[in-house]
Design an enzyme around this catalytic site. Structure first.
Site, PDB file in Angstrom:
ATOM      1  CG  ASN A   1       4.918   4.972  -8.471  1.00 26.84           C
ATOM      2  OD1 ASN A   1       5.377   6.085  -8.692  1.00 26.84           O
ATOM      3  ND2 ASN A   1       5.527   3.857  -8.848  1.00 26.84           N
TER       4      ASN A   1
ATOM      5  CG  HIS B   1      11.500  -7.248  -8.192  1.00 27.61           C
ATOM      6  ND1 HIS B   1      10.787  -6.228  -8.760  1.00 27.61           N
ATOM      7  CD2 HIS B   1      10.702  -7.778  -7.253  1.00 27.61           C
ATOM      8  CE1 HIS B   1       9.600  -6.144  -8.175  1.00 27.61           C
ATOM      9  NE2 HIS B   1       9.521  -7.068  -7.256  1.00 27.61           N
TER      10      HIS B   1
ATOM     11  NE  ARG C   1       8.975  -9.260 -10.289  1.00 26.58           N
ATOM     12  CZ  ARG C   1       8.454  -8.068 -10.609  1.00 26.58           C
ATOM     13  NH1 ARG C   1       7.268  -7.723 -10.155  1.00 26.58           N
ATOM     14  NH2 ARG C   1       9.127  -7.224 -11.356  1.00 26.58           N
TER      15      ARG C   1
ATOM     16  CE1 TYR D   1       6.190  -4.103 -13.401  1.00 23.55           C
ATOM     17  CE2 TYR D   1       6.315  -6.492 -13.535  1.00 23.55           C
ATOM     18  CZ  TYR D   1       6.312  -5.327 -12.791  1.00 23.55           C
ATOM     19  OH  TYR D   1       6.472  -5.404 -11.438  1.00 23.55           O
TER      20      TYR D   1
ATOM     21  CG  ASP E   1       3.957  -8.846 -11.495  1.00 23.95           C
ATOM     22  OD1 ASP E   1       2.823  -8.995 -11.985  1.00 23.95           O
ATOM     23  OD2 ASP E   1       4.267  -7.897 -10.735  1.00 23.95           O
TER      24      ASP E   1
ATOM     25  CG  HIS F   1       2.680  -5.343 -14.110  1.00 27.06           C
ATOM     26  ND1 HIS F   1       2.485  -4.076 -14.560  1.00 27.06           N
ATOM     27  CD2 HIS F   1       3.100  -5.222 -12.838  1.00 27.06           C
ATOM     28  CE1 HIS F   1       2.766  -3.209 -13.600  1.00 27.06           C
ATOM     29  NE2 HIS F   1       3.146  -3.888 -12.541  1.00 27.06           N
TER      30      HIS F   1
ATOM     31  CD  GLU G   1       3.037  -9.819  -8.320  1.00 24.34           C
ATOM     32  OE1 GLU G   1       3.980 -10.511  -7.864  1.00 24.34           O
ATOM     33  OE2 GLU G   1       3.059  -8.586  -8.307  1.00 24.34           O
TER      34      GLU G   1
ATOM     35  CD  GLU H   1       1.365  -5.025  -7.946  1.00 26.08           C
ATOM     36  OE1 GLU H   1       2.108  -5.938  -7.567  1.00 26.08           O
ATOM     37  OE2 GLU H   1       1.684  -4.215  -8.828  1.00 26.08           O
TER      38      GLU H   1
ATOM     39  NE  ARG I   1       1.617  -9.030  -5.539  1.00 30.24           N
ATOM     40  CZ  ARG I   1       2.760  -8.569  -5.016  1.00 30.24           C
ATOM     41  NH1 ARG I   1       3.326  -9.222  -4.009  1.00 30.24           N
ATOM     42  NH2 ARG I   1       3.313  -7.474  -5.483  1.00 30.24           N
TER      43      ARG I   1
ATOM     44  CG  HIS J   1       3.019  -3.975  -4.176  1.00 31.37           C
ATOM     45  ND1 HIS J   1       2.501  -2.754  -4.515  1.00 31.37           N
ATOM     46  CD2 HIS J   1       3.999  -4.233  -5.062  1.00 31.37           C
ATOM     47  CE1 HIS J   1       3.139  -2.288  -5.585  1.00 31.37           C
ATOM     48  NE2 HIS J   1       4.054  -3.169  -5.932  1.00 31.37           N
TER      49      HIS J   1
ATOM     50  CG  ASP K   1       5.839   1.886  -6.111  1.00 34.58           C
ATOM     51  OD1 ASP K   1       6.523   0.886  -6.383  1.00 34.58           O
ATOM     52  OD2 ASP K   1       4.600   1.877  -6.131  1.00 34.58           O
TER      53      ASP K   1
ATOM     54  CD  GLU L   1       7.047  -6.814  -4.939  1.00 40.77           C
ATOM     55  OE1 GLU L   1       7.460  -6.866  -6.098  1.00 40.77           O
ATOM     56  OE2 GLU L   1       5.926  -6.360  -4.637  1.00 40.77           O
TER      57      GLU L   1
ATOM     58  CD1 TRP M   1       3.677  -0.646 -18.300  1.00 40.80           C
ATOM     59  CD2 TRP M   1       3.214  -0.260 -16.151  1.00 40.80           C
ATOM     60  NE1 TRP M   1       4.840  -0.743 -17.580  1.00 40.80           N
ATOM     61  CE2 TRP M   1       4.593  -0.529 -16.277  1.00 40.80           C
ATOM     62  CE3 TRP M   1       2.686  -0.012 -14.868  1.00 40.80           C
ATOM     63  CZ2 TRP M   1       5.476  -0.541 -15.176  1.00 40.80           C
ATOM     64  CZ3 TRP M   1       3.530  -0.012 -13.787  1.00 40.80           C
ATOM     65  CH2 TRP M   1       4.923  -0.268 -13.938  1.00 40.80           C
TER      66      TRP M   1
END
Ligand code: EZ4
Ligand code: CO
Length: 400
Positions: A37, A122, A147, A159, A210, A212, A236, A262, A283, A312, A316, A337, A400
């Site tokens: 991605n 999600h 999640r 996020y 998550d 992130h 996560e 991930e 993951r 994951h 994407d 996921e 991010w």
């Protein structure tokens, strides 16, 4: 069974996907996902310019040898671009083997070790009320694991919060979106979200969250500790995991189960995390960590230490990935996921896998049971897109 042709198909049915198609002398072909991605064309070039010329004439049945040839033969090892390219080749060769033997890939991996794969979806909202509503929508769809992410009071965006759509998609066309971050606001808020969700949905629903990669180890320890009363299925990516040792600190402080990986590309990225039992779920994916062949090795190491897999599966990662992941998943014990793809993506990639009552099954078509409609794909040309970036309130670049 000689490989006579291979090509890379880049398309954008709503978002960008890179797909490798390998064709053998008897006309059987296989597919592999190579989507990275925000950096898609680097993998497309790696495959077209460097890997495909090496594949022509090779025996498609020798999956492990071709994997080793591409890994050891490149001299330059690991990294997301190299490993995504190797993953795509590996996945396509498993697809070919399944089709040649007239068996779904999971049968070649030891057969089903359970009847279906538990998946999580999600749910997100701009605030707690919206998040509660989103979770109840997923419960109604039959999900047993969800999640939950919510907007944070005081931060304009964060996020994991979609724009009122089922299909959360973080990548932006042309230029990266800029998010703003503050760990204190986040840490003070997240326990309130899960307190409310447990009150609303009771103790049995699996709830995940998550972070992130945004916290420091001690912040992550605090969050894990404060979330303990709400019994998360997992927390996560609490910290960026380049430093595997940092999980020792988190682990000393909390019993909240931890999931990470991930963005990992190889078994070496998670060796210490697994062997020291610093995490509960690994993951890594078929698409970014060396294909079905390498993921089996990671799962084998993880099994020794009672670490489970939870790959994951965001949008994407293409339906070609999702099919491969589900064949792998059915052969091991884990959770997966699952973010649903848009209808246009599903039309480009017709597939045999299905969802029912919170579980998924890869189906029994020979190979992976997924295809690409090339004419339709060509109607969706590539468009450059970037993942968002993230800055603290004072402008400092953050993860991010
Ligand atoms: O941000 O796949 O758990 N899922 C995630 C994803 C990732 C995207 C990045 O491309 O963290 O939503
Ligand atoms: Co994640």
């Amino acid at each position: 069974m000689k490989i006579v042709d291979a090509k890379v198909i880049v398309c954008s049915p709503g978002r960008n996907f890179v797909t490798l198609k390998i064709v053998t002398e008897d006309g059987i072909y296989g597919l592999g996902d190579a989507t990275l991605n925000g950096r898609e064309l680097a993998v497309a070039s790696y495959l077209s310019d460097h890997v495909i010329p090496l594949l022509i004439g090779r025996d498609a049945r020798r999956i492990e040898d071709i994997w080793q040839y591409l890994y050891k033969g490149a001299y330059w090892r690991r990294g997301p671009v190299t490993m995504s390219a190797i993953s795509a080749v590996d996945t396509a060769l498993w697809d070919i083997k399944g089709k040649a033997l007239n068996a779904p890939v999971y049968q070649l991996l030891g057969g089903a070790s359970r009847d279906g794969v538990l998946v999580y979806g999600h749910a997100s909202g701009q605030d707690i009320e919206e998040a509660v509503k989103a979770v109840s929508d997923y419960v109604r769809l039959g999900y047993k694991a969800i999640r939950a992410q919510s907007g944070i009071p005081g931060l304009p965006s964060t996020y994991g919060v979609g724009r009122g759509k089922m299909y959360y998609e973080p990548a932006e066309k042309d230029a990266p979106l800029e998010n703003v971050w503050n760990s204190e606001l986040y840490l003070n808020f997240v326990p309130q979200l899960f307190e409310r969700l447990r009150k609303e949905f009771g103790p049995d629903l699996h709830l995940l969250h998550d972070a992130h990669h945004r916290l420091t180890p001690i912040e992550a320890a605090r969050l894990g500790k404060e979330l303990e009363p709400y019994h998360l299925f997992w927390l996560e990516d609490p910290v960026p995991a380049e430093l595997q040792e940092s999980f020792r600190l988190i682990r000393q402080h909390t019993t909240t189960p931890l999931a990470v990986g991930e963005v990992f590309n190889s078994i070496y990225d998670c060796q210490q995390l697994i062997q020291e039992q610093l995490i509960d779920y690994i993951r890594t994916t078929v698409v970014h960590a060396g294909g079905i062949s390498h993921l089996r090795k990671i799962a084998g190491l993880a099994e020794l230490y009672l670490v489970r897999t939870g790959s994951h599966g965001a949008t994407d990662l293409s339906p070609v990935y999702m099919a491969a992941a589900l064949h792998f998943d059915l052969s091991v014990h884990n959770i997966q996921e699952y973010m649903r793809h848009t209808e246009e993506t599903d039309r480009v990639f017709p597939h045999a896998y299905s969802f029912s009552e919170g579980m998924m099954h890869p189906g029994d078509a020979p190979g992976l049971g997924v295809d690409i409609e090339e004419t339709l794909a060509s109607k969706y040309p590539y468009r450059r897109a970037y993942l968002p970036i993230n800055r603290k309130l004072d402008g400092t670049m953050h993860n991010w």
